[in-house]
Scaffold this motif. Structure first.
Motif, PDB file in Angstrom:
ATOM      1  N   UNK A  11       1.315  -1.058   0.383  1.00 28.17           N
ATOM      2  CA  UNK A  11       0.019   0.033  -0.192  1.00 28.17           C
ATOM      3  C   UNK A  11       1.017   1.615   0.208  1.00 28.17           C
ATOM      4  N   UNK A  18       2.385   7.088  -6.718  1.00 30.40           N
ATOM      5  CA  UNK A  18       0.926   8.395  -7.196  1.00 30.40           C
ATOM      6  C   UNK A  18       1.814   9.476  -5.950  1.00 30.40           C
ATOM      7  N   UNK A  22       2.597  13.438  -8.387  1.00 31.89           N
ATOM      8  CA  UNK A  22       1.219  14.332  -8.370  1.00 31.89           C
ATOM      9  C   UNK A  22       2.291  15.353  -8.386  1.00 31.89           C
ATOM     10  N   UNK A  25       3.570  16.967 -12.087  1.00 30.34           N
ATOM     11  CA  UNK A  25       2.350  17.281 -12.719  1.00 30.34           C
ATOM     12  C   UNK A  25       2.237  18.807 -11.505  1.00 30.34           C
ATOM     13  N   UNK A  29       2.319  22.273 -13.086  1.00 24.87           N
ATOM     14  CA  UNK A  29       1.377  22.950 -13.033  1.00 24.87           C
ATOM     15  C   UNK A  29       1.384  24.680 -11.929  1.00 24.87           C
TER      16      UNK A  29
ATOM     17  N   UNK B  74      -9.032   0.705  -0.896  1.00 22.11           N
ATOM     18  CA  UNK B  74      -7.837   1.705  -0.349  1.00 22.11           C
ATOM     19  C   UNK B  74      -6.809   1.594  -1.477  1.00 22.11           C
ATOM     20  N   UNK B  75      -6.198   1.005  -1.899  1.00 18.51           N
ATOM     21  CA  UNK B  75      -5.502   1.080  -3.524  1.00 18.51           C
ATOM     22  C   UNK B  75      -5.556   2.065  -4.099  1.00 18.51           C
ATOM     23  N   UNK B  78      -6.365   5.506  -3.324  1.00 13.98           N
ATOM     24  CA  UNK B  78      -5.416   6.334  -3.627  1.00 13.98           C
ATOM     25  C   UNK B  78      -5.260   6.515  -4.802  1.00 13.98           C
ATOM     26  N   UNK B  79      -5.109   5.816  -6.254  1.00 17.50           N
ATOM     27  CA  UNK B  79      -5.263   5.313  -7.108  1.00 17.50           C
ATOM     28  C   UNK B  79      -6.903   6.850  -7.962  1.00 17.50           C
ATOM     29  N   UNK B  82      -5.639   9.982  -6.714  1.00 13.46           N
ATOM     30  CA  UNK B  82      -4.159  11.282  -7.964  1.00 13.46           C
ATOM     31  C   UNK B  82      -4.688  11.708  -8.158  1.00 13.46           C
ATOM     32  N   UNK B  85      -6.395  14.884  -8.565  1.00 15.17           N
ATOM     33  CA  UNK B  85      -5.752  15.999  -8.184  1.00 15.17           C
ATOM     34  C   UNK B  85      -5.073  16.423  -9.370  1.00 15.17           C
ATOM     35  N   UNK B  86      -4.705  15.538 -10.205  1.00 18.25           N
ATOM     36  CA  UNK B  86      -3.819  15.339 -11.012  1.00 18.25           C
ATOM     37  C   UNK B  86      -5.036  16.367 -11.927  1.00 18.25           C
ATOM     38  N   UNK B  89      -5.523  20.017 -10.850  1.00 17.29           N
ATOM     39  CA  UNK B  89      -4.001  21.154 -11.107  1.00 17.29           C
ATOM     40  C   UNK B  89      -4.538  21.402 -12.311  1.00 17.29           C
ATOM     41  N   UNK B  90      -4.221  20.161 -13.665  1.00 18.85           N
ATOM     42  CA  UNK B  90      -4.462  20.786 -15.334  1.00 18.85           C
ATOM     43  C   UNK B  90      -5.543  22.023 -15.415  1.00 18.85           C
TER      44      UNK B  90
END
Lengths: 172, 225
Positions: A11, A18, A22, A25, A29, B74-75, B78-79, B82, B85-86, B89-90
């Motif tokens: 995990x 990740x 982030x 990126x 940005x 959980x995995x 998380x994926x 993120x 969030x990408x 941000x873009x």
């Protein structure tokens, strides 16, 4: 026990990958976002400060010299001799449904030149376009509240009050 | 299920919003203009396709699948988080107006049931190519649903249709012709509920009449036999 440890490790590996992605990126940005905010502030300054708009080459804006706890930021407008001409405040106050952020310019005579609402997400009334009758005034006596939006108007009034109050200290 | 069926199911048969009733929260909140619906749809398709791809890829390795079995949710989160969030941000960097009008609902894609639901129910049990098609299909279906709701709401509530930025169709003439003003009720959240309810009712009515026809056809077939 060992199995749990491996699971946790897997995990955290995922989280790490990740996180790395982030940050990559963000590296691209973040400068763009910063430049955009800067541009927005500059545009607002042009809007509230007539003298700077007309004499962009000779007048300068001092961004860092003064700091107050009551306001978000202070911009001092100086002429070619370094004399203080105007002061511009970015003030925020809590309104009805959001925090209202305003930019207010105050002249050397302690009169409000112009004001603009930078950000607000108020649900009642349009305070972004309402004229609070404060342009060119040196007191809050003529403040025209937006009917139906008492709490938003109070927050705007507080912003004006703070700006006028601090200008006596900053434009000495 | 063939690839074509897989692709077409998201539009009407298994439409995530109208049939599965998932992801209603952003659908009610951001559909005040067509532009918002487009923006949300694009962000959503990107997140869904990418998360479906990555999750089916992870699950295609048997050993890795066994390893993450106890913490798979959980995995996945998380994926997905993120990826969201990408996108955020873009969007903040290159489409600030859209970012401001969508507000917190971009980050809320993370907890959108459609994304996690597709990951757990579909992508973790199917091949990568099938999952990609599923992601595109579900994403387009959701976008279509958003567009339908926002079209109705923006037209009735404002009398305009905002396609993108300043590109706006002004239809206030229709209201002037009828001597009424646009019904601003439809821009509020209560109006959103009403529009969603009406659309759902129409969908259900069409489905019911189709079912009835099928039943009748079967009955007739039996009688002929």
């Amino acid at each position: 026990m060992k199995k749990n440890l491996i699971t946790g490790l897997v995990l955290s590996v995922f989280a790490l990958i990740c996180g790395l992605l982030l940050s990559v990126v963000n590296m691209f940005t973040a400068p763009v976002i910063e430049a955009r905010t800067e541009e927005k502030i500059n545009n607002s300054i042009m809007e509230v400060c007539e003298v700077y708009k007309n004499n962009k080459d000779t007048y300068t804006i001092d961004k860092e010299s003064i700091k107050h706890d009551e306001v978000d930021s202070v911009y001092l407008v100086k002429d070619e001799n370094g004399e203080k001409v105007e002061v511009i405040y970015v003030v925020s106050a809590k309104g009805y449904a959001s925090t209202i952020q305003m930019m207010i310019s105050v002249t050397k005579e302690h009169k409000i030149e112009r004001s603009v609402v930078i950000s607000s997400a108020e649900t009642k009334g349009d305070i972004k376009t309402h004229d609070f009758m404060m342009d060119g005034k040196d007191s809050l006596a003529d403040f025209d509240k937006l009917s139906g939006s008492t709490i938003s108007s109070k927050a705007v009034r507080k912003c004006f009050y703070t700006a006028l109050d601090l200008s006596y200290e900053d434009l000495k | 299920m063939t690839k074509k069926e897989n692709f077409l199911k998201g539009f009407i048969k298994e439409n995530p919003l109208f049939v599965l009733l998932l992801g209603t929260c952003p659908a009610l909140a951001i559909t005040t203009s067509l532009e918002n619906a487009f923006g949300m749809g694009i962000a959503f398709i990107f997140v869904l396709v990418m998360s479906n791809t990555i999750i089916s890829l992870i699950n295609s390795f048997k050993k890795l699948k066994e390893l993450i079995q106890p913490v798979r949710i959980a995995v996945y989160i998380v994926i997905i988080a993120s990826l969201v969030t990408i996108v955020e941000m873009i969007m903040q960097a290159y489409l600030p107006d859209l970012y401001n009008s969508l507000g917190v609902f971009i980050s809320l894609i993370t907890v959108n049931c459609i994304v996690l639901g597709r990951a757990e129910a579909y992508a973790s049990q199917n091949t990568v190519s099938d999952s990609v098609i599923d992601g595109i299909s579900m994403g387009l279906g959701y976008t279509l649903a958003l567009i339908i709701i926002s079209l109705i709401r923006e037209f009735l509530g404002n009398g305009t249709i905002t396609i993108w930025g300043d590109l706006q169709i002004n239809l206030q003439g229709v209201f002037e012709f009828l001597h009424i003003t646009p019904i601003s009720f439809f821009t509020s959240s209560a109006g959103a509920f009403m529009v969603l309810g009406i659309v759902l009712a129409i969908m259900q009515a069409i489905k019911n009449s189709k079912d009835a026809k099928e039943k009748e056809a079967k009955k007739q077939e039996k009688e002929v036999k």
